[in-house]
Design a protein around this motif. Sequence first.
Motif, PDB file in Angstrom:
ATOM      1  N   ALA A 130      62.981 -37.872   3.445  1.00 47.48           N
ATOM      2  CA  ALA A 130      61.755 -37.188   3.036  1.00 47.48           C
ATOM      3  C   ALA A 130      60.840 -36.962   4.227  1.00 47.48           C
ATOM      4  O   ALA A 130      60.231 -35.898   4.382  1.00 47.48           O
ATOM      5  N   ALA A 131      60.735 -37.970   5.103  1.00 43.51           N
ATOM      6  CA  ALA A 131      59.874 -37.850   6.282  1.00 43.51           C
ATOM      7  C   ALA A 131      60.411 -36.837   7.275  1.00 43.51           C
ATOM      8  O   ALA A 131      59.651 -36.242   8.043  1.00 43.51           O
ATOM      9  N   ALA A 132      61.729 -36.626   7.265  1.00 35.25           N
ATOM     10  CA  ALA A 132      62.353 -35.703   8.222  1.00 35.25           C
ATOM     11  C   ALA A 132      62.463 -34.281   7.682  1.00 35.25           C
ATOM     12  O   ALA A 132      62.488 -33.326   8.470  1.00 35.25           O
ATOM     13  N   ARG A 133      62.510 -34.110   6.358  1.00 35.52           N
ATOM     14  CA  ARG A 133      62.848 -32.802   5.809  1.00 35.52           C
ATOM     15  C   ARG A 133      61.799 -32.199   4.880  1.00 35.52           C
ATOM     16  O   ARG A 133      61.992 -31.085   4.379  1.00 35.52           O
ATOM     17  N   THR A 134      60.707 -32.929   4.608  1.00 35.60           N
ATOM     18  CA  THR A 134      59.682 -32.397   3.709  1.00 35.60           C
ATOM     19  C   THR A 134      58.327 -32.432   4.404  1.00 35.60           C
ATOM     20  O   THR A 134      58.206 -32.891   5.533  1.00 35.60           O
ATOM     21  N   ASP A 135      57.303 -31.989   3.677  1.00 35.53           N
ATOM     22  CA  ASP A 135      55.954 -31.964   4.245  1.00 35.53           C
ATOM     23  C   ASP A 135      55.113 -33.154   3.786  1.00 35.53           C
ATOM     24  O   ASP A 135      53.888 -33.072   3.726  1.00 35.53           O
TER      25      ASP A 135
END
Length: 444
Positions: A164-169
């Motif tokens: 989530a930290a790598a691929r979302t806002d």
Amino acid sequence: MMLSIFFRLEYWCAEDVLETYWLSRKHRPRRDNKMDDFIEIAASHGQGFTGYIALPGHDRAPGLVLLHDIFGIDDHTKQMARRYAEEGYVVVVPDLYWRLSPRASFSRHGADLERAHEFERRLDLEHAVDDINATFEALREHPAQDGKVGALGFGLGGSLAVLAAARTDVDCAVGYGGASLEGSLSDARYLRCPFVLHLAGRVASANDVLVRGKIRAAFEYRPGVTVHEYECGESFTVPGPEFDRTAASLSYSRSLSLLKKTMGPVYAIERVWKRHSYHKYVTRDAEAVMDTMVADPYFNDVPTMTGGIGKESLKRFYIEQFMYSFPPDAQHVPVSFTVGVDRIVDEFVFSCTHTCEMQWMLPGVEPTGKYFEVAMVAVICFRGDKIDNLHVYWDQATVLAQLGLLDPRGLPVVGVESARKVLDISRASDSLMPRMSGPDDKPD
């Protein structure tokens, strides 16, 4: 008088200001009584799934997506969601297993353990990231949510927090994990927000050492990333065989530090503590004291293990053994006062003449009529805008020596000098170690 000794009146004439703070635009009390439930979340291709939601006691709060471990949305996960809701977050736990079996959850013991691992193996991580993104969108649209949104996950959820930290806002993320994080190393370089990693797992072999080193190296030198290690099992936050209360509490505070720093909310915990103290020492209103605390608080005087666990027990302790057990000449001299994210550390010197029973400090000891001084430290921990627990520390041997109840001869024990050294650092040190004394240790 206790009023003039312990507190300044200007702290307490602001009672209306405190109430105004809680009722401010950012912290309006909720009008409904339902604090947790399931909500519908829209997924891709016209599909949908549910998520467990836990609401804080007020509207307009930051959002937090709690990512469950391999056991699904079980009672422990719901309890964690409610705990973070008490900290002031609108918490949603998405059902990440819905494509396999909606609302599936498993026991953490026995035959269910293998089924939980099977669901973990079958979970499509790309779909899971899509569902997490959908949860972020649903959370931002919720009427109680206002501001930023974070993510926090355990085990399987810890690995998904990395994704989530790598691929979302998402605005910030926290992950708990162990060796399973080895599969997330390639995503560590793409982290886009502040991230805290709690790396757990006892090192049992050379291979374990190698894996942990690889994980640590992949994360800890990234900007905005902090790695904390714990020498305990991966389930150290879950009540059971691997539960480690100290590590669980420490990691919780570290997680909360990132969430509060990035998203808020910031409560006026110093005012709460002053209000609590005012009613405990000045008005002696036990009901008002308990109103500043959570539903299940505890108090522990560490040297004597006096106090109480639970609201009724603690209230009884305050009334029967604490609030009316201070001699008339009791004094409180502040030394330092530190306000953190979820706790206050209050250092002071306490002095009095032992003219009445002090069951909290000297249980079973009749008044000696002797004067004593002692340095003390109180650690006050908060859960949201309420006091969760208190620990108070002091050197009991120093007290007993001053009261003539302990002969310090031949023992590494000092008397009143201990407290006075705290107030005056120029006083001589190493009085118990003559060979260590020298020019630098002598007072002017």
